[in-house]
Scaffold this motif. Structure first.
Motif: not given
Length: 123
Positions: A33-53, A102-107
């Motif tokens: 899996g290769i993915g994009w994640f984001r984290q805003a101040p005071g928030k948990e890391c969120e999986g945005v999108a992923c692509i299967s290798g 894994a191919y997942t958005t779970d950081p």
């Protein structure tokens, strides 16, 4: 160790667009899996999108579905995130990451991370 370098972040008005890029030092098709994640101040890391290798299948979180598109250029070893119709709640530091298992958005499944790029959506 895989090195990932993000670029393309910045300040954009609501409704605008940005394209993030993530350059990889090695061939990322070996990763599940290769993915994009984001984290805003005071928030948990969120999986945005992923692509299967393996087969190029993609997945996007409900919060960005229909607005964000993940893609990759294997020849350039580069991952992209096209972000359209941006909202203030999209403001965060965006990271790309790769998972060997894994191919997942779970950081928690991702061990290789870039340094992040700031995206700010504000008028």
């Amino acid at each position: 160790q895989l090195q990932l370098v993000e670029s393309g972040g910045g300040l954009v008005q609501p409704g605008g667009s940005l394209r993030l890029s993530c350059a990889a030092s090695a061939f990322t098709l070996n990763f599940h899996g290769i993915g994009w994640f984001r984290q805003a101040p005071g928030k948990e890391c969120e999986g945005v999108a992923c692509i299967s290798g393996n087969d190029g299948d993609t997945y996007s979180a409900d919060s960005v579905k229909g607005r964000f598109t993940i893609s990759r250029d294997n020849a350039k070893r580069t991952l992209y995130l096209q972000m359209n119709s941006l909202k203030p709640e999209d403001t965060a530091v965006y990271y790309c990451a790769a998972s060997r298992n894994a191919y997942t958005t779970d950081p928690k499944e991702y061990l290789d991370w870039g340094q992040g790029t700031q995206v700010t959506v504000s008028s």
